[in-house]
Motif scaffolding. Structure first.
Motif, PDB file in Angstrom:
ATOM      1  N   GLN A  49      21.226  -8.015   8.041  1.00  0.00           N
ATOM      2  CA  GLN A  49      21.330  -7.073   6.931  1.00  0.00           C
ATOM      3  C   GLN A  49      21.965  -7.725   5.706  1.00  0.00           C
ATOM      4  O   GLN A  49      21.857  -7.191   4.601  1.00  0.00           O
ATOM      5  CB  GLN A  49      22.156  -5.847   7.346  1.00  0.00           C
ATOM      6  CG  GLN A  49      21.470  -4.950   8.366  1.00  0.00           C
ATOM      7  CD  GLN A  49      22.310  -3.741   8.707  1.00  0.00           C
ATOM      8  OE1 GLN A  49      23.539  -3.828   8.830  1.00  0.00           O
ATOM      9  NE2 GLN A  49      21.671  -2.599   8.857  1.00  0.00           N
ATOM     10  N   HIS A  50      22.611  -8.859   5.918  1.00  0.00           N
ATOM     11  CA  HIS A  50      23.366  -9.492   4.838  1.00  0.00           C
ATOM     12  C   HIS A  50      22.950 -10.931   4.561  1.00  0.00           C
ATOM     13  O   HIS A  50      23.437 -11.538   3.603  1.00  0.00           O
ATOM     14  CB  HIS A  50      24.865  -9.455   5.167  1.00  0.00           C
ATOM     15  CG  HIS A  50      25.415  -8.084   5.323  1.00  0.00           C
ATOM     16  ND1 HIS A  50      25.803  -7.309   4.249  1.00  0.00           N
ATOM     17  CD2 HIS A  50      25.622  -7.326   6.431  1.00  0.00           C
ATOM     18  CE1 HIS A  50      26.236  -6.138   4.687  1.00  0.00           C
ATOM     19  NE2 HIS A  50      26.133  -6.129   6.006  1.00  0.00           N
ATOM     20  N   THR A 122      28.099   0.106  10.867  1.00  0.00           N
ATOM     21  CA  THR A 122      26.691   0.168  11.271  1.00  0.00           C
ATOM     22  C   THR A 122      26.521   1.035  12.507  1.00  0.00           C
ATOM     23  O   THR A 122      25.549   1.798  12.623  1.00  0.00           O
ATOM     24  CB  THR A 122      26.146  -1.245  11.517  1.00  0.00           C
ATOM     25  OG1 THR A 122      26.309  -2.028  10.328  1.00  0.00           O
ATOM     26  CG2 THR A 122      24.666  -1.207  11.894  1.00  0.00           C
TER      27      THR A 122
END
Length: 256
Positions: A49-50, A122
């Motif tokens: 996600q990063h 998350t």
């Protein structure tokens, strides 16, 4: 729903249809338990996600020392090497490298503490309300273990397998990285002995004394993907045979 299901000896288990979320089998599926290296599935999910798979991470001595000092399984990373995120995911998921987990968490937290906060954020966003992470690898800590449930880990598995790179990595039996650039050669073999059975597509093994032998698993049959989790099994090999039996049984059943 479960009358004809295979025998399950682990403390908790869960089997669900990945697409519909229908529950096919549950045994203490909402009991909070340590999940050992199943934690690394969330680590991979949060990293992607990063980060881009082509991003480069420099391995530091602290990453190597963390795995050695904590008694965790390692990818045998070497300080000073530079590996892409894609390659580190193989080191994270196949040999279950605590050194790879530490390097990724340190880089994309930034800092391990910041990364663990992202893991817990998350978890909340995914509805994993009985899950709490204390590190990126699942090793016990002096403050106590993190915890999750078979149900939460199955939901996470279904979500993680929607990420093509995670599905690819988790389903790979072995991976070799030839020396080049600023890294030496590596060879990793997957600890998941379920791979190679018909339809199996992953996902992650785990073990600590507190957690017992754990397995997050998935299989595909006739276009239908099932995901499941076994927690606190006392016999290592039995988690794989049980998972195979559950997948076979589940492929012929629907939720009640």
């Amino acid at each position: 729903m479960e009358s004809s299901a295979p025998a399950v000896y682990g403390r908790a288990a869960y089997l669900m249809d990945a697409a519909s979320g229908d529950v096919l089998f549950a045994k203490d599926g909402t009991e909070r338990l340590p999940v050992a290296s199943l934690t690394k599935t969330m680590t991979a999910y949060v990293v992607l996600q990063h980060a881009k798979p082509t991003d480069v991470v420099r391995i530091e001595r602290a990453d190597v020392a963390y795995a050695e000092d904590g008694g965790g399984t390692t990818a045998n990373l070497r300080a000073g090497d530079r590996l892409t995120v894609r390659e580190l995911l193989y080191g994270l998921m196949l040999p279950s490298g605590a050194d790879a987990a530490h390097a990724l968490a340190r880089t994309y937290g930034p800092g391990v503490g910041g990364f663990v906060a992202k893991m817990n954020d998350t978890a909340r966003a995914l509805g994993l309300n009985d899950t709490h992470y204390v590190n990126a690898d699942g090793l016990p800590t002096p403050r106590g273990d993190g915890y999750s449930t078979a149900r939460d880990q199955a939901v996470l598995a279904a979500k993680a397998l929607q990420v093509p790179l995670i599905k690819q990595v988790a389903g790979t039996g072995e991976h070799a990285l030839a020396a080049g650039g600023e890294h030496r050669s590596y060879y990793w073999r997957n600890t998941n002995r379920l791979l190679g059975t018909p339809g199996a597509i992953g996902l992650k093994t785990g073990f600590t004394r507190a957690a017992g032998y754990c397995l997050a698993f998935a299989g595909e049959s006739d276009g239908r993907v099932l995901v499941g989790v076994l927690l606190d099994e006392s016999v290592s090999s039995r988690r794989f045979s049980t998972a195979e039996a559950l997948l076979s049984w589940g492929s012929a059943h629907r939720a009640a």
